[in-house]
Scaffold this motif. Structure first.
Motif, PDB file in Angstrom:
ATOM      1  N   ILE A 152       0.853  -1.196   0.000  1.00 19.12           N
ATOM      2  CA  ILE A 152       0.000   0.000   0.000  1.00 19.12           C
ATOM      3  C   ILE A 152       0.886   1.242   0.000  1.00 19.12           C
ATOM      4  CG2 ILE A 152      -1.740   1.271   1.346  1.00 19.12           C
ATOM      5  CD1 ILE A 152      -2.535  -1.579   2.464  1.00 19.12           C
ATOM      6  N   ASP A 153       0.535   2.219  -0.860  1.00 15.31           N
ATOM      7  CA  ASP A 153       1.319   3.459  -0.945  1.00 15.31           C
ATOM      8  C   ASP A 153       1.344   4.169   0.405  1.00 15.31           C
ATOM      9  OD1 ASP A 153       1.476   2.791  -3.569  1.00 15.31           O
ATOM     10  OD2 ASP A 153       0.056   4.299  -4.275  1.00 15.31           O
ATOM     11  N   GLN A 154       2.467   4.832   0.696  1.00 14.82           N
ATOM     12  CA  GLN A 154       2.585   5.545   1.976  1.00 14.82           C
ATOM     13  C   GLN A 154       3.265   6.872   1.733  1.00 14.82           C
ATOM     14  OE1 GLN A 154       4.911   2.950   4.384  1.00 14.82           O
ATOM     15  NE2 GLN A 154       3.157   1.968   5.311  1.00 14.82           N
ATOM     16  N   GLY A 155       2.579   7.977   2.059  1.00 22.71           N
ATOM     17  CA  GLY A 155       3.173   9.304   1.927  1.00 22.71           C
ATOM     18  C   GLY A 155       3.760   9.520   0.548  1.00 22.71           C
ATOM     19  N   SER A 156       5.049   9.836   0.519  1.00 23.83           N
ATOM     20  CA  SER A 156       5.688  10.109  -0.773  1.00 23.83           C
ATOM     21  C   SER A 156       6.215   8.842  -1.432  1.00 23.83           C
ATOM     22  CB  SER A 156       6.826  11.110  -0.558  1.00 23.83           C
ATOM     23  OG  SER A 156       7.713  10.604   0.412  1.00 23.83           O
ATOM     24  N   PHE A 157       5.798   7.654  -0.899  1.00 22.09           N
ATOM     25  CA  PHE A 157       6.245   6.377  -1.469  1.00 22.09           C
ATOM     26  C   PHE A 157       5.102   5.706  -2.229  1.00 22.09           C
ATOM     27  CE2 PHE A 157      10.443   5.321   0.278  1.00 22.09           C
ATOM     28  CZ  PHE A 157      10.626   6.444   1.063  1.00 22.09           C
ATOM     29  N   THR A 158       5.297   5.525  -3.536  1.00 16.26           N
ATOM     30  CA  THR A 158       4.320   4.818  -4.366  1.00 16.26           C
ATOM     31  C   THR A 158       4.923   3.478  -4.754  1.00 16.26           C
ATOM     32  OG1 THR A 158       3.594   6.935  -5.252  1.00 16.26           O
ATOM     33  CG2 THR A 158       2.958   4.970  -6.497  1.00 16.26           C
ATOM     34  N   TYR A 159       4.149   2.420  -4.576  1.00 17.51           N
ATOM     35  CA  TYR A 159       4.671   1.082  -4.886  1.00 17.51           C
ATOM     36  C   TYR A 159       4.205   0.622  -6.262  1.00 17.51           C
ATOM     37  CZ  TYR A 159       6.355   0.889  -0.167  1.00 17.51           C
ATOM     38  OH  TYR A 159       7.034   1.168   0.986  1.00 17.51           O
ATOM     39  N   ILE A 160       5.140   0.052  -7.012  1.00 21.45           N
ATOM     40  CA  ILE A 160       4.839  -0.499  -8.327  1.00 21.45           C
ATOM     41  C   ILE A 160       5.071  -2.003  -8.231  1.00 21.45           C
ATOM     42  CG2 ILE A 160       5.369  -0.403 -10.785  1.00 21.45           C
ATOM     43  CD1 ILE A 160       7.017   2.112 -10.241  1.00 21.45           C
ATOM     44  N   THR A 161       4.041  -2.776  -8.505  1.00 24.57           N
ATOM     45  CA  THR A 161       4.196  -4.226  -8.412  1.00 24.57           C
ATOM     46  C   THR A 161       4.723  -4.796  -9.724  1.00 24.57           C
ATOM     47  OG1 THR A 161       2.287  -4.208  -6.970  1.00 24.57           O
ATOM     48  CG2 THR A 161       3.010  -6.355  -7.742  1.00 24.57           C
ATOM     49  N   GLY A 162       5.690  -5.691  -9.632  1.00 22.16           N
ATOM     50  CA  GLY A 162       6.215  -6.316 -10.851  1.00 22.16           C
ATOM     51  C   GLY A 162       7.305  -7.305 -10.491  1.00 22.16           C
ATOM     52  N   LYS A 163       7.375  -8.363 -11.278  1.00 21.58           N
ATOM     53  CA  LYS A 163       8.393  -9.388 -11.002  1.00 21.58           C
ATOM     54  C   LYS A 163       9.469  -9.347 -12.074  1.00 21.58           C
ATOM     55  CE  LYS A 163       8.790 -14.011  -9.284  1.00 21.58           C
ATOM     56  NZ  LYS A 163       8.187 -15.150  -8.745  1.00 21.58           N
ATOM     57  N   PRO A 164      10.732  -9.162 -11.671  1.00 21.38           N
ATOM     58  CA  PRO A 164      11.812  -9.156 -12.658  1.00 21.38           C
ATOM     59  C   PRO A 164      11.960 -10.525 -13.321  1.00 21.38           C
ATOM     60  CG  PRO A 164      12.688  -9.111 -10.401  1.00 21.38           C
ATOM     61  CD  PRO A 164      11.193  -9.052 -10.290  1.00 21.38           C
ATOM     62  N   PRO A 165      12.592 -10.626 -14.478  1.00 12.88           N
ATOM     63  CA  PRO A 165      13.339  -9.557 -15.155  1.00 12.88           C
ATOM     64  C   PRO A 165      12.437  -8.654 -16.001  1.00 12.88           C
ATOM     65  CG  PRO A 165      13.536 -11.616 -16.379  1.00 12.88           C
ATOM     66  CD  PRO A 165      12.741 -11.937 -15.156  1.00 12.88           C
ATOM     67  N   PHE A 166      12.913  -7.405 -16.201  1.00 11.34           N
ATOM     68  CA  PHE A 166      12.224  -6.442 -17.056  1.00 11.34           C
ATOM     69  C   PHE A 166      13.122  -6.149 -18.250  1.00 11.34           C
ATOM     70  CE2 PHE A 166      11.130  -5.542 -12.610  1.00 11.34           C
ATOM     71  CZ  PHE A 166       9.763  -5.755 -12.639  1.00 11.34           C
ATOM     72  N   SER A 167      12.488  -5.958 -19.398  1.00 12.03           N
ATOM     73  CA  SER A 167      13.269  -5.624 -20.601  1.00 12.03           C
ATOM     74  C   SER A 167      13.604  -4.135 -20.584  1.00 12.03           C
ATOM     75  CB  SER A 167      12.459  -5.957 -21.852  1.00 12.03           C
ATOM     76  OG  SER A 167      11.355  -5.080 -21.927  1.00 12.03           O
ATOM     77  N   VAL A 168      14.508  -3.732 -21.450  1.00 12.36           N
ATOM     78  CA  VAL A 168      14.869  -2.314 -21.556  1.00 12.36           C
ATOM     79  C   VAL A 168      13.619  -1.500 -21.905  1.00 12.36           C
ATOM     80  CG1 VAL A 168      16.234  -0.636 -22.867  1.00 12.36           C
ATOM     81  CG2 VAL A 168      17.258  -2.823 -22.201  1.00 12.36           C
ATOM     82  N   GLU A 169      12.804  -2.021 -22.830  1.00 11.45           N
ATOM     83  CA  GLU A 169      11.593  -1.295 -23.237  1.00 11.45           C
ATOM     84  C   GLU A 169      10.620  -1.154 -22.065  1.00 11.45           C
ATOM     85  OE1 GLU A 169      11.228   0.456 -25.943  1.00 11.45           O
ATOM     86  OE2 GLU A 169      13.249  -0.232 -26.407  1.00 11.45           O
ATOM     87  N   GLU A 170      10.492  -2.212 -21.270  1.00  9.58           N
ATOM     88  CA  GLU A 170       9.590  -2.146 -20.094  1.00  9.58           C
ATOM     89  C   GLU A 170      10.111  -1.130 -19.082  1.00  9.58           C
ATOM     90  OE1 GLU A 170       7.774  -6.686 -19.893  1.00  9.58           O
ATOM     91  OE2 GLU A 170       9.815  -6.332 -19.184  1.00  9.58           O
ATOM     92  N   GLU A 171      11.414  -1.113 -18.903  1.00 12.22           N
ATOM     93  CA  GLU A 171      11.998  -0.157 -17.952  1.00 12.22           C
ATOM     94  C   GLU A 171      11.762   1.278 -18.420  1.00 12.22           C
ATOM     95  OE1 GLU A 171      12.665  -1.205 -15.233  1.00 12.22           O
ATOM     96  OE2 GLU A 171      14.203  -2.742 -15.091  1.00 12.22           O
ATOM     97  N   LYS A 172      11.944   1.494 -19.720  1.00 16.04           N
ATOM     98  CA  LYS A 172      11.737   2.850 -20.255  1.00 16.04           C
ATOM     99  C   LYS A 172      10.279   3.271 -20.077  1.00 16.04           C
ATOM    100  CE  LYS A 172      13.442   3.185 -24.473  1.00 16.04           C
ATOM    101  NZ  LYS A 172      14.258   3.056 -25.686  1.00 16.04           N
ATOM    102  N   ALA A 173       9.374   2.321 -20.311  1.00 10.07           N
ATOM    103  CA  ALA A 173       7.939   2.622 -20.169  1.00 10.07           C
ATOM    104  C   ALA A 173       7.627   3.005 -18.717  1.00 10.07           C
ATOM    105  CB  ALA A 173       7.117   1.410 -20.600  1.00 10.07           C
ATOM    106  N   THR A 174       8.244   2.302 -17.768  1.00 10.38           N
ATOM    107  CA  THR A 174       8.020   2.620 -16.343  1.00 10.38           C
ATOM    108  C   THR A 174       8.538   4.022 -16.021  1.00 10.38           C
ATOM    109  OG1 THR A 174       8.193   0.301 -15.722  1.00 10.38           O
ATOM    110  CG2 THR A 174       8.591   1.891 -13.976  1.00 10.38           C
ATOM    111  N   PHE A 175       9.744   4.331 -16.485  1.00 14.19           N
ATOM    112  CA  PHE A 175      10.315   5.666 -16.218  1.00 14.19           C
ATOM    113  C   PHE A 175       9.390   6.750 -16.774  1.00 14.19           C
ATOM    114  CE2 PHE A 175      14.778   3.595 -16.787  1.00 14.19           C
ATOM    115  CZ  PHE A 175      14.706   3.067 -15.514  1.00 14.19           C
TER     116      PHE A 175
END
Ligand code: NAP
Length: 234
Positions: A152-175
């Motif tokens: 659960i998100d807390q204050g200035s902390f937002t949680y993103i759920t995901g299980k590695p590995p992530f591809s370069v394209e997936e990482e760019k999309a997240t950023f």
């Protein structure tokens, strides 16, 4: 020969597959809710410090310990060295090589990484969610924390759920999705974790890399193959 294999990494899973059919036990800390379990006798949970580990090793008649925990799992490495000292049990640490990185800011530890962040920045903490506490003092920074299990998100902390590995394209999309301008990551080594670094470079993020903890170690090798050779020679 009876082997205790301490896991929590891809290398440990690979070793576990090699040990199927041998007298071996695979051990996990219980850090993730649904871990991948190879076809090897498995136990989950801490041993209760050095004393607990000594007791476990003696009671189970173990002759060999393979520590294949994560490069940042410093406590378990120390516990293994202390538990097997002055015993006939042989131990080996498998620690994958660190990365050789340029054009990144290095931080000696998490505290140092937290201090280096620029006020007002939007930071992805790619550290494992349990290691984000240190950053709570930085109220002037917004954090996104990647977590395998839902949180659960807390204050200035937002949680993103995901299980590695992530591809370069997936990482760019997240950023891009979260407007990230800074990536904090650890020098974990291995091919999988590099995708975020490549992605960060492509979109021009500031990257802060946390150095590995210094750990007193006995026998250390860098590959699954070397562990198998060690076992074969035992
Ligand atoms: P840690 O700080 O070195 O260990 C903390 C405690 O967790 C140990 O003292 C031990 O408890 C227990 N523990 C750790 N590994 C264990 C194992 N394989 N089997 C049984 N108990 C274990 O380790 P950590 O950083 O918390 O990491 C926990 C686990 O997650 C490790 O297995 C590691 O490989 C995996 N992992 C860690 C990271 C990371 O960033 N640190 C990343 C990916 C995976 P007792 O003292 O009670 O025996």
């Amino acid at each position: 020969m009876k082997v205790l294999l301490l896991g929590g990494t891809a290398e440990a899973r690979e070793l576990a597959r090699h040990l199927v059919g041998h007298d071996a036990v695979y051990s996990l800390a219980g850090a993730t809710e649904k871990p991948a379990i190879p076809g090897l006798s498995t136990r989950i949970g801490g041993f209760g410090g050095v004393a607990g580990l000594v007791k476990f090793l003696r009671a189970g008649g173990f002759t060999h310990v393979i520590d294949a925990t994560h490069p940042f799992a410093a406590q378990m490495k120390r516990n293994v060295d202390l538990a097997v000292a002055d015993t006939a049990i042989d131990a080996i640490h498998l620690i994958r090589p660190a990365w050789e990185l340029d054009e990144v800011a290095r931080a000696a530890d998490l505290d140092a990484a937290a201090r280096t962040l620029k006020s007002g920045s939007r930071v992805l903490l790619a550290l494992g969610s349990r290691h984000s506490e240190t950053f709570q003092s930085r109220k002037d920074v917004a954090f996104w924390v990647r977590s395998i299990d839902e949180k659960i998100d807390q204050g200035s902390f937002t949680y993103i759920t995901g299980k590695p590995p992530f591809s370069v394209e997936e990482e760019k999309a997240t950023f891009q999705k979260y407007g990230i301008d800074t990536l904090v990551m650890r020098d974990s080594g291995g091919a999988e974790g590099l995708a975020k670094l490549f992605a960060a470079r492509q979109v021009g993020l500031r990257v802060v890399v946390v150095d590995r903890p210094v750990v007193p170690q006995s026998l250390v090798v860098k590959s699954v193959q070397e562990v198998l050779q060690w076992l074969a020679a035992s």
